[in-house]
Scaffold this motif. Structure first.
Motif, PDB file in Angstrom:
ATOM      1  N   GLY A 214      10.235 -62.009 -63.333  1.00 50.49           N
ATOM      2  CA  GLY A 214      10.481 -62.586 -64.658  1.00 50.49           C
ATOM      3  C   GLY A 214       9.506 -62.087 -65.701  1.00 50.49           C
ATOM      4  N   MET A 215       8.982 -60.867 -65.530  1.00 48.47           N
ATOM      5  CA  MET A 215       7.935 -60.351 -66.419  1.00 48.47           C
ATOM      6  C   MET A 215       8.403 -60.163 -67.854  1.00 48.47           C
ATOM      7  N   GLU A 216       9.687 -59.908 -68.056  1.00 50.17           N
ATOM      8  CA  GLU A 216      10.170 -59.658 -69.410  1.00 50.17           C
ATOM      9  C   GLU A 216      10.623 -60.942 -70.102  1.00 50.17           C
ATOM     10  N   GLY A 217      10.196 -62.083 -69.556  1.00 54.34           N
ATOM     11  CA  GLY A 217      10.545 -63.351 -70.174  1.00 54.34           C
ATOM     12  C   GLY A 217      11.944 -63.831 -69.827  1.00 54.34           C
ATOM     13  N   ARG A 218      12.580 -63.192 -68.841  1.00 52.82           N
ATOM     14  CA  ARG A 218      13.922 -63.581 -68.430  1.00 52.82           C
ATOM     15  C   ARG A 218      13.849 -64.468 -67.202  1.00 52.82           C
ATOM     16  N   ASP A 219      14.785 -65.381 -67.089  1.00 49.95           N
ATOM     17  CA  ASP A 219      14.871 -66.246 -65.919  1.00 49.95           C
ATOM     18  C   ASP A 219      15.792 -65.580 -64.906  1.00 49.95           C
ATOM     19  N   PRO A 220      15.298 -65.176 -63.732  1.00 51.81           N
ATOM     20  CA  PRO A 220      16.144 -64.482 -62.744  1.00 51.81           C
ATOM     21  C   PRO A 220      17.369 -65.301 -62.342  1.00 51.81           C
ATOM     22  N   LEU A 221      17.204 -66.618 -62.268  1.00 51.99           N
ATOM     23  CA  LEU A 221      18.323 -67.468 -61.866  1.00 51.99           C
ATOM     24  C   LEU A 221      19.416 -67.481 -62.941  1.00 51.99           C
ATOM     25  N   ALA A 222      19.003 -67.528 -64.210  1.00 50.90           N
ATOM     26  CA  ALA A 222      19.980 -67.493 -65.315  1.00 50.90           C
ATOM     27  C   ALA A 222      20.707 -66.157 -65.334  1.00 50.90           C
ATOM     28  N   ASP A 223      19.962 -65.067 -65.075  1.00 53.37           N
ATOM     29  CA  ASP A 223      20.597 -63.736 -65.029  1.00 53.37           C
ATOM     30  C   ASP A 223      21.639 -63.679 -63.914  1.00 53.37           C
ATOM     31  N   TYR A 224      21.295 -64.262 -62.767  1.00 55.59           N
ATOM     32  CA  TYR A 224      22.212 -64.277 -61.627  1.00 55.59           C
ATOM     33  C   TYR A 224      23.529 -64.954 -61.998  1.00 55.59           C
ATOM     34  N   HIS A 225      23.443 -66.122 -62.629  1.00 53.41           N
ATOM     35  CA  HIS A 225      24.656 -66.864 -62.986  1.00 53.41           C
ATOM     36  C   HIS A 225      25.470 -66.135 -64.049  1.00 53.41           C
ATOM     37  N   LYS A 226      24.816 -65.511 -65.001  1.00 55.09           N
ATOM     38  CA  LYS A 226      25.535 -64.816 -66.079  1.00 55.09           C
ATOM     39  C   LYS A 226      26.306 -63.608 -65.540  1.00 55.09           C
ATOM     40  N   ILE A 227      25.656 -62.838 -64.656  1.00 57.63           N
ATOM     41  CA  ILE A 227      26.337 -61.666 -64.090  1.00 57.63           C
ATOM     42  C   ILE A 227      27.548 -62.092 -63.269  1.00 57.63           C
ATOM     43  N   ASN A 228      27.403 -63.122 -62.470  1.00 59.01           N
ATOM     44  CA  ASN A 228      28.537 -63.577 -61.657  1.00 59.01           C
ATOM     45  C   ASN A 228      29.653 -64.161 -62.511  1.00 59.01           C
ATOM     46  N   GLU A 229      29.271 -64.752 -63.625  1.00 57.59           N
ATOM     47  CA  GLU A 229      30.300 -65.257 -64.542  1.00 57.59           C
ATOM     48  C   GLU A 229      31.090 -64.091 -65.138  1.00 57.59           C
ATOM     49  N   GLU A 230      30.396 -63.001 -65.473  1.00 54.18           N
ATOM     50  CA  GLU A 230      31.076 -61.818 -66.009  1.00 54.18           C
ATOM     51  C   GLU A 230      32.036 -61.218 -64.971  1.00 54.18           C
ATOM     52  N   LEU A 231      31.596 -61.181 -63.700  1.00 59.09           N
ATOM     53  CA  LEU A 231      32.475 -60.672 -62.648  1.00 59.09           C
ATOM     54  C   LEU A 231      33.728 -61.532 -62.530  1.00 59.09           C
ATOM     55  N   SER A 232      33.532 -62.833 -62.570  1.00 58.61           N
ATOM     56  CA  SER A 232      34.651 -63.758 -62.412  1.00 58.61           C
ATOM     57  C   SER A 232      35.623 -63.658 -63.574  1.00 58.61           C
ATOM     58  N   LEU A 233      35.103 -63.540 -64.790  1.00 63.34           N
ATOM     59  CA  LEU A 233      35.964 -63.443 -65.974  1.00 63.34           C
ATOM     60  C   LEU A 233      36.733 -62.134 -65.996  1.00 63.34           C
ATOM     61  N   TYR A 234      36.127 -61.081 -65.462  1.00 60.75           N
ATOM     62  CA  TYR A 234      36.805 -59.780 -65.427  1.00 60.75           C
ATOM     63  C   TYR A 234      37.857 -59.743 -64.324  1.00 60.75           C
ATOM     64  N   ASN A 235      37.487 -60.239 -63.134  1.00 63.88           N
ATOM     65  CA  ASN A 235      38.387 -60.202 -61.987  1.00 63.88           C
ATOM     66  C   ASN A 235      37.889 -61.212 -60.951  1.00 63.88           C
ATOM     67  N   GLU A 236      38.682 -62.272 -60.738  1.00 59.12           N
ATOM     68  CA  GLU A 236      38.280 -63.334 -59.803  1.00 59.12           C
ATOM     69  C   GLU A 236      37.983 -62.789 -58.407  1.00 59.12           C
ATOM     70  N   ARG A 237      38.708 -61.736 -58.021  1.00 60.96           N
ATOM     71  CA  ARG A 237      38.522 -61.183 -56.680  1.00 60.96           C
ATOM     72  C   ARG A 237      37.133 -60.556 -56.531  1.00 60.96           C
ATOM     73  N   LEU A 238      36.568 -60.048 -57.644  1.00 64.21           N
ATOM     74  CA  LEU A 238      35.221 -59.481 -57.592  1.00 64.21           C
ATOM     75  C   LEU A 238      34.178 -60.554 -57.311  1.00 64.21           C
ATOM     76  N   ALA A 239      34.393 -61.733 -57.897  1.00 64.29           N
ATOM     77  CA  ALA A 239      33.429 -62.817 -57.705  1.00 64.29           C
ATOM     78  C   ALA A 239      33.411 -63.291 -56.256  1.00 64.29           C
ATOM     79  N   ARG A 240      34.501 -63.048 -55.530  1.00 61.00           N
ATOM     80  CA  ARG A 240      34.573 -63.467 -54.122  1.00 61.00           C
ATOM     81  C   ARG A 240      34.131 -62.362 -53.157  1.00 61.00           C
ATOM     82  N   ARG A 241      33.755 -61.217 -53.669  1.00 61.90           N
ATOM     83  CA  ARG A 241      33.315 -60.102 -52.825  1.00 61.90           C
ATOM     84  C   ARG A 241      32.005 -60.460 -52.127  1.00 61.90           C
ATOM     85  N   PRO A 242      31.788 -60.055 -50.869  1.00 60.55           N
ATOM     86  CA  PRO A 242      30.511 -60.322 -50.196  1.00 60.55           C
ATOM     87  C   PRO A 242      29.332 -59.844 -51.052  1.00 60.55           C
ATOM     88  N   GLN A 243      28.357 -60.725 -51.242  1.00 57.93           N
ATOM     89  CA  GLN A 243      27.244 -60.422 -52.154  1.00 57.93           C
ATOM     90  C   GLN A 243      25.932 -60.896 -51.535  1.00 57.93           C
TER      91      GLN A 243
END
Length: 423
Positions: free
Chosen positions: A248-277
């Motif tokens: 978190g050196m750049e002032g970002r919350d790793p947990l918030a980043d995790y949720h935002k990226i997964n939200e983008e995957l889900s909004l683009y394609n639900e099947r991507l959000a269900r991919r093994p991660q």
């Protein structure tokens, strides 16, 4: 340079014209028709080639035309059929029609071929129109025009594992550590602007393809930050490694980043959000990372995620992460493709033609078979014209035009041919 989208124009070859001729031999005073058929025009075919990995070749050449078929000759000689034009494309190429954006083909296997434009058939020579009533026809058909269309080629990388995460979390550094790939690595955002592939070899016979997908940002599913271009490449992966800057050196919350990226995957394609991660908690060599690790790991494990502490700088934990990715690839079961729209066909036949009014007031007659007839009729030949008129009357097009309100002197258009209506 990595080019993953290209627009090109393809034109198949026209069929050769049929020949109109009669036997002229010394001892055959009444030689019959002997005009041969024209040859077939060449198809335009896309072929998957393992030596290609980008679409950069299409940046400089965008028009492709196959050869036309040869014309028919006397003595019933058939014209030469043209060779097909084969265009090489990399594995993972999607072929779409530009106008409708309809998917025409998904080319993934080496050597796979797809006819993207069909060559026209050769016109029939006058010898083909002989019958018991008409013994000496003088007309022959012109060759059928080959298909022409604008298409869009899109490349989706064929990688087993994709590295995802916000910019500057260390994805490129991980790829450089575990493979022979040499992505650009620097301490600023968006260093990687194009996907980079590398082969991870763990032991003899144990390897997989890893892709460094450029940093996604919030709004990527709407196309922000080249989002669609980047998300496209994740769709073919079997496993996702989600890289977090756990310090978190750049002032970002790793947990918030995790949720935002997964939200983008889900909004683009639900099947991507269900991919093994699996989660790669990067930069564990920094003191701040060790302070955050346990808290974030506990929260992610509650959501069923596996977390691997790693350091791309020192190589710590990367072996365990790669072996786990390999195991997940072996266990991967593809999710069934969503059911496509099913077309229901009834017993009713498609109409032979339709009539509509153009902006200039002309009556436009459209129909595949009728348009082909117009394209292949030689209107300068009286017999050819009479044959066309006979088919026109049989289809009762005059009556249909009158129902639409056509008047004497109005223009009738079929393809690029125009007629003046005479009652």
């Amino acid at each position: 340079m990595f080019i993953d989208k290209a627009k090109i124009f393809v034109k198949a070859g026209d069929g050769g014209n049929g020949m109109s001729s009669f036997r002229r031999e010394k001892y055959v005073p009444r030689g019959g028709p002997d005009g041969g058929d024209g040859g077939r025009g060449g198809n335009v075919i896309l072929v998957v080639d393992s030596n290609m990995n980008t679409l950069i070749d299409f940046r400089h050449k965008r028009k492709f035309k196959a050869d036309d078929g040869g014309k028919g000759d006397t003595s019933n000689m058939i014209g030469r059929s043209a060779l097909d034009l084969k265009i090489k494309v990399p594995p993972g190429t999607l072929v779409k029609e530009e106008e409708s954006d309809a998917l025409l083909a998904d080319l993934t296997e080496l050597g796979q071929e797809y006819i993207v434009a069909q060559g026209g058939r050769g016109g029939r020579g006058n010898a083909r129109f002989v019958n018991s009533v008409h013994r000496a026809p003088t007309f022959a058909e012109k060759g059928e025009p080959g298909e022409a269309k604008n298409i869009v080629l899109e490349l989706k990388l064929l990688a087993d594992v994709g590295l995802i995460g916000y910019p500057s979390v260390g994805k490129s550094s991980i790829l450089a550590r575990v493979s022979a790939a040499k992505p650009e690595v620097a301490a600023y955002h968006f260093t990687t602007l194009t996907p980079v592939l590398g082969v991870v070899s763990l032991t003899e016979g144990k390897s997989f393809v890893l892709a460094d997908i450029p940093g996604l940002i919030e709004g990527a599913h709407e196309g922000k930050g080249l989002g669609h271009d980047f998300l496209r490449h994740i769709e073919r992966t079997k496993v996702l490694i989600h890289v977090l800057d756990i310090s978190g050196m750049e002032g970002r919350d790793p947990l918030a980043d995790y949720h935002k990226i997964n939200e983008e995957l889900s909004l683009y394609n639900e099947r991507l959000a269900r991919r093994p991660q699996i989660i790669a908690a990067n930069k564990m060599d920094l003191p701040e990372a060790r302070e955050n690790f346990q808290r974030i790991t506990d929260l992610l494990k509650q959501q069923g995620r596996e977390v691997y502490p790693i350091s791309a700088a020192t190589g710590e934990g990367l072996d365990d992460l790669m072996w786990r990715a390999l195991q997940l690839i072996a266990e991967y079961v593809p999710e069934p493709e969503p059911a496509s729209e099913v077309k229901v066909y009834t017993d009713a036949q498609e109409p032979a033609y339709i009539i509509r009014r153009d902006d200039d007031g002309a009556y436009v007659v459209e129909g595949k078979d009728l348009e082909r007839l117009v394209a292949m009729t030689n209107f300068s030949d009286d017999e050819g014209l009479r044959r066309f008129q006979k088919i026109w009357r049989k289809l009762e097009i005059d009556a249909a035009l009158r129902e639409r309100g056509i008047k004497e002197g109005d223009t009738v258009r079929i393809r690029d041919m125009e007629f003046t209506f005479q009652d």
